[in-house]
Design a protein around this motif. Sequence first.
Motif, PDB file in Angstrom:
ATOM      1  N   VAL A 101       0.857  -1.187   0.000  1.00 51.30           N
ATOM      2  CA  VAL A 101       0.000   0.000   0.000  1.00 51.30           C
ATOM      3  C   VAL A 101       0.888   1.230   0.000  1.00 51.30           C
ATOM      4  CG1 VAL A 101      -1.757   1.291   1.270  1.00 51.30           C
ATOM      5  CG2 VAL A 101      -1.832  -1.208   1.226  1.00 51.30           C
ATOM      6  N   ALA A 102       0.838   2.018  -1.058  1.00 51.23           N
ATOM      7  CA  ALA A 102       1.721   3.177  -1.176  1.00 51.23           C
ATOM      8  C   ALA A 102       1.213   4.369  -0.386  1.00 51.23           C
ATOM      9  CB  ALA A 102       1.901   3.555  -2.636  1.00 51.23           C
ATOM     10  N   SER A 103      -0.098   4.564  -0.361  1.00 53.91           N
ATOM     11  CA  SER A 103      -0.685   5.718   0.307  1.00 53.91           C
ATOM     12  C   SER A 103      -1.594   5.239   1.423  1.00 53.91           C
ATOM     13  CB  SER A 103      -1.475   6.552  -0.702  1.00 53.91           C
ATOM     14  OG  SER A 103      -2.003   7.695  -0.090  1.00 53.91           O
ATOM     15  N   CYS A 104      -1.256   5.612   2.639  1.00 59.53           N
ATOM     16  CA  CYS A 104      -1.995   5.102   3.792  1.00 59.53           C
ATOM     17  C   CYS A 104      -3.437   5.601   3.815  1.00 59.53           C
ATOM     18  CB  CYS A 104      -1.304   5.557   5.081  1.00 59.53           C
ATOM     19  SG  CYS A 104       0.354   4.911   5.308  1.00 59.53           S
ATOM     20  N   THR A 105      -4.286   4.749   4.337  1.00 62.46           N
ATOM     21  CA  THR A 105      -5.668   5.148   4.614  1.00 62.46           C
ATOM     22  C   THR A 105      -5.897   4.984   6.110  1.00 62.46           C
ATOM     23  OG1 THR A 105      -6.677   2.957   4.475  1.00 62.46           O
ATOM     24  CG2 THR A 105      -6.280   4.114   2.391  1.00 62.46           C
ATOM     25  N   SER A 106      -7.085   5.358   6.563  1.00 64.83           N
ATOM     26  CA  SER A 106      -7.427   5.167   7.974  1.00 64.83           C
ATOM     27  C   SER A 106      -8.245   3.897   8.179  1.00 64.83           C
ATOM     28  CB  SER A 106      -8.196   6.378   8.503  1.00 64.83           C
ATOM     29  OG  SER A 106      -9.380   6.547   7.768  1.00 64.83           O
ATOM     30  N   ARG A 107      -8.416   3.115   7.130  1.00 59.86           N
ATOM     31  CA  ARG A 107      -9.194   1.883   7.249  1.00 59.86           C
ATOM     32  C   ARG A 107      -8.357   0.811   7.930  1.00 59.86           C
ATOM     33  NH1 ARG A 107     -10.421   3.219   1.867  1.00 59.86           N
ATOM     34  NH2 ARG A 107      -8.843   1.738   1.154  1.00 59.86           N
ATOM     35  N   GLN A 108      -8.805   0.385   9.075  1.00 58.90           N
ATOM     36  CA  GLN A 108      -8.056  -0.610   9.826  1.00 58.90           C
ATOM     37  C   GLN A 108      -7.907  -1.915   9.063  1.00 58.90           C
ATOM     38  OE1 GLN A 108      -9.021  -0.987  14.051  1.00 58.90           O
ATOM     39  NE2 GLN A 108     -10.186   0.916  13.939  1.00 58.90           N
ATOM     40  N   THR A 109      -8.874  -2.209   8.229  1.00 56.25           N
ATOM     41  CA  THR A 109      -8.837  -3.468   7.474  1.00 56.25           C
ATOM     42  C   THR A 109      -7.720  -3.481   6.429  1.00 56.25           C
ATOM     43  OG1 THR A 109     -10.545  -2.555   6.021  1.00 56.25           O
ATOM     44  CG2 THR A 109     -11.274  -3.997   7.816  1.00 56.25           C
ATOM     45  N   ASP A 110      -7.148  -2.319   6.132  1.00 53.56           N
ATOM     46  CA  ASP A 110      -6.028  -2.277   5.186  1.00 53.56           C
ATOM     47  C   ASP A 110      -4.736  -2.787   5.808  1.00 53.56           C
ATOM     48  OD1 ASP A 110      -6.874   0.801   3.350  1.00 53.56           O
ATOM     49  OD2 ASP A 110      -7.646  -1.259   3.242  1.00 53.56           O
ATOM     50  N   TYR A 111      -4.687  -2.790   7.130  1.00 55.76           N
ATOM     51  CA  TYR A 111      -3.451  -3.129   7.836  1.00 55.76           C
ATOM     52  C   TYR A 111      -3.470  -4.597   8.248  1.00 55.76           C
ATOM     53  CZ  TYR A 111      -2.841   1.902   7.948  1.00 55.76           C
ATOM     54  OH  TYR A 111      -2.695   3.206   7.572  1.00 55.76           O
ATOM     55  N   GLY A 112      -2.530  -5.336   7.716  1.00 50.40           N
ATOM     56  CA  GLY A 112      -2.498  -6.769   7.999  1.00 50.40           C
ATOM     57  C   GLY A 112      -1.586  -7.152   9.141  1.00 50.40           C
ATOM     58  N   TYR A 113      -0.784  -6.213   9.614  1.00 53.76           N
ATOM     59  CA  TYR A 113       0.178  -6.502  10.677  1.00 53.76           C
ATOM     60  C   TYR A 113      -0.056  -5.533  11.835  1.00 53.76           C
ATOM     61  CZ  TYR A 113       2.432  -9.102   6.976  1.00 53.76           C
ATOM     62  OH  TYR A 113       2.689  -9.980   5.955  1.00 53.76           O
ATOM     63  N   TRP A 114      -0.257  -6.089  13.009  1.00 54.89           N
ATOM     64  CA  TRP A 114      -0.556  -5.296  14.209  1.00 54.89           C
ATOM     65  C   TRP A 114       0.315  -5.767  15.363  1.00 54.89           C
ATOM     66  CZ3 TRP A 114      -4.089  -1.276  14.532  1.00 54.89           C
ATOM     67  CH2 TRP A 114      -4.942  -1.103  13.437  1.00 54.89           C
ATOM     68  N   GLY A 115       0.756  -4.798  16.179  1.00 54.84           N
ATOM     69  CA  GLY A 115       1.426  -5.147  17.409  1.00 54.84           C
ATOM     70  C   GLY A 115       0.418  -5.408  18.511  1.00 54.84           C
TER      71      GLY A 115
END
Length: 124
Positions: A101-115
């Motif tokens: 993903v080149a341009s971040c969004t605020s959609r949490q579902t876009d993020y596959g890696y979480w601490g």
Amino acid sequence: QGQPVESGGGSVQAGGSLRLSCASSFPSFETLCQAWYRQVPGREREVVASINHDGTAKYADFVKGRFTISKGSANNGLFLEMVSLEPEDTAIYFCAAAMGVASCTSRQTDYGYWGQGTQVTVSS
């Protein structure tokens, strides 16, 4: 790449500062968007700041110039410098990453890696 791991949280008084770190290692050739989120128990998780692969940063309105997001070279590490902390900043802070993903969004579902999160507590 493994799961990101946050550190640097703690308890401070209002007006104090903290620097959060996120230990992560993604292939240097990967396009990566990274972000910091926070969550207060009983409330939805909200984005604090994000940084694109090219280094462009975006901040939530409530940051008001108090926080600075940065990243390490070659997709290694993510940081959040927080100053002038307020009691309302008390929350669990999470780092997140989205590959490809080149341009971040605020959609949490876009993020596959979480601490797992690190607690920040600001007392008045």
